[in-house]
Design an enzyme around this catalytic site. Sequence first.
Site, short mmCIF file in Angstrom:
data_model
loop_
_atom_site.label_atom_id
_atom_site.label_comp_id
_atom_site.label_asym_id
_atom_site.label_seq_id
_atom_site.Cartn_x
_atom_site.Cartn_y
_atom_site.Cartn_z
N CYS A 1 12.64 -21.94 -19.97
CA CYS A 1 12.97 -23.36 -19.72
C CYS A 1 12.84 -24.19 -21.00
CB CYS A 1 12.09 -23.95 -18.63
SG CYS A 1 12.53 -23.41 -16.98
N LYS A 23 1.26 -11.43 -21.46
CA LYS A 23 1.09 -11.98 -20.11
C LYS A 23 -0.11 -11.34 -19.40
CE LYS A 23 4.84 -14.40 -20.54
NZ LYS A 23 4.71 -15.85 -20.76
N SER A 26 9.14 -19.76 -17.46
CA SER A 26 9.82 -18.91 -18.43
C SER A 26 11.28 -19.34 -18.62
CB SER A 26 9.81 -17.46 -17.93
OG SER A 26 8.50 -17.10 -17.59
N TYR A 58 9.49 -3.12 -21.30
CA TYR A 58 9.85 -4.53 -21.52
C TYR A 58 8.63 -5.35 -21.94
CZ TYR A 58 10.90 -9.36 -20.90
OH TYR A 58 11.01 -10.71 -21.13
N ARG A 83 10.48 -8.96 -16.72
CA ARG A 83 9.23 -8.75 -16.00
C ARG A 83 9.54 -8.39 -14.55
NH1 ARG A 83 7.17 -13.00 -15.04
NH2 ARG A 83 8.40 -14.50 -16.21
N HIS A 129 -0.02 -21.18 -19.52
CA HIS A 129 1.34 -20.82 -19.96
C HIS A 129 1.95 -22.04 -20.65
CE1 HIS A 129 5.53 -19.10 -18.64
NE2 HIS A 129 5.20 -18.69 -19.84
N ARG A 167 15.87 -10.77 -26.32
CA ARG A 167 14.74 -11.41 -26.99
C ARG A 167 14.71 -11.14 -28.48
NH1 ARG A 167 10.75 -14.14 -23.56
NH2 ARG A 167 11.58 -13.89 -21.49
N ASP A 221 4.08 -20.31 -26.22
CA ASP A 221 4.04 -19.69 -24.88
C ASP A 221 2.68 -19.74 -24.20
OD1 ASP A 221 5.45 -18.28 -22.82
OD2 ASP A 221 4.49 -16.42 -23.43
C1 OXD Z 1 8.02 -15.20 -20.11
C2 OXD Z 1 7.89 -14.91 -21.55
O1 OXD Z 1 8.67 -14.43 -19.40
O2 OXD Z 1 7.28 -15.73 -22.25
O3 OXD Z 1 7.46 -16.22 -19.68
O4 OXD Z 1 8.34 -13.85 -22.03
MN MN Z 2 6.31 -17.26 -21.09
#
Ligand code: OXD
Ligand code: MN
Length: 581
Positions: A250, A206, A248, A197, A69, A226, A364, A275
């Site tokens: 974590c 998002k 993100s 992306y 991002r 989130h 990913r 998420d």
């Molecule tokens: C983020 C995702 O970047 O979930 O938070 O992809």
């Molecule tokens: Mn996320």
Amino acid sequence: MTSLPELQHWVDRVSDLTQPDRIHWCTGEEEEFDALVAEMLDSGLFLPLNSETHPGCYLHRSDPGDVARVEHLTFVCTSEQADAGPNNNWMDPNEAKEQMRELFSSCMKGRTLYVIPYCMGPIDSPLSRCGVEITDSPYVVVNMRLMTRMGAPALRRIEREGTFVRGLHSIGELDPERRFIMHFPDELMIQSFGSGYGGNALLGKKCHALRIASYQARTEGWLAEHMLILGLESPEGETHYIAAAFPSACGKTNLAMLIPPEQYQGWKVWTVGDDICWMRPGEDGRLWAINPEAGFFGVAPGTSETTNPNALAMLDHNAIFTNVAETADHQPWWEGLPDGEPALDWQGRPFDEANGPAAHPNSRFTVSMRQCPSYTDAAEDPRGVPISAIVFGGRRASLVPLVMESDSWAHGVLMGAAMASETTAAATHAVGVVRRDPMAMKPFCGYNFADYFGHWLDMGEEVTRPPGIYNVNWFRKDEDGKFLWPGFGENLRVLEWIIGRCKGHADALETPVGKVPTAGAIDTSGLELDAGVMDTLLEIEPAAWVPEMAEVREYLESYGDRLPEALASEMERVASQLPAA
Ligand code: OXD
Ligand code: MN
């Protein structure tokens, strides 16, 4: 083709502007997906993976400059800058539209324009919301099919309701100098140019489900967060749902799919989402939540049999991999997998340690939620699931204990607002720097954080049976930089204490910053922790919290007059219980 004139006119206007060779209305059917995959295999956008070990799996290598991002190129375009807040980049909506118009002009020449109707949330849920994404990327189409309820049923709902979020996306030339992700929340509109992306291009995620939805949720009286959603079932068969916000990369996906440790026979964790969580007060006074997504777009590196066996089990068929490495026999590979070795790195070069990790740190996987062994049908329940506890957490090497409980809803909102975490590779910026990340929403809140905190406080008035609010930190380190808590499946021990608190039977000790488990209240049997480790993990040193609260105050005061009075006074209440600075 649609019976909804607004939608047809918009597609016509976009097509006039972008000049595609063809227009394709996505149905979401399997044949469509297969045809797109075949096309991408032909064009090289997809590379086949080993069809014996990984049937239906494909590898996509993105442009090396387009792997995360781009927060510095992401804008919230409200008519008043103050409404976007200091937490967002802002541009005047007219200026932004003008700039985007130039970028989009004729950008789809020679390409297909795909119209993707999608529904965020179960197709028949009153909590769900719909959108339409126009894109010139077949990669986006196939990912959206896994990540959302996409195609004909969504279009029918849109035609019935007449409202939808308009998302326009083009990969452009993938030029980082010509890349912008623009949000127009007043108009329920998103425009994204120059990136393929996930977080920049799969607009349901998002852009819609967090930035636009958070804005919409404020006006409609709900919350777009989130957060993962999991169900924790006890051996007695009682299930409690927990929503948890972490920045993100974590470990939200790992926590959402947790497998209980051996001692926890009969316990089970059910995955509702990993998420995003939309929550609304129900008639019974509780908060009810849905996961607006239908799939996972998870970070691959670090996913292994130890950290997340459920994820590994769902990744050996029908999954899309982006920027992972490849073994000599074309299996996907990333750092953290104990077996296999990379032959080609994420850029397709012969693997050479000198070039860095084999898989990109933000590589990913995309996969349907239904493939997860811990998936539960509750994720399809149009009513959502009732939330017993909300958990906030960050990556903090020191200070913040393993778990603490807030004293009240307002205190919980302060805990969320005061969150900070070390940054990760999910966005393009320096990694490992502690930054304030309220409710893990720093990159995703579509309006002024001060108003968002106010909305959270207001929501406390709406829920007469509010969930408890907790703060956790799995990432505390010792002097040698080693993690003190084993994490992963063992985190269940902390969740057990949290649910015990919600039910009123687990023990806690009051401290100036929140309630922590009493010695022995968290079951550590079978863990073989060194003596004193639990004490360190649960210790609150009031003096050490003085500078932390000073930083929190400085941060929150940066929101000026808009900061809700109730949050400021909650901060003063906590600070007054600490030693004088
Ligand atoms: C983020 C995702 O970047 O979930 O938070 O992809
Ligand atoms: Mn996320």
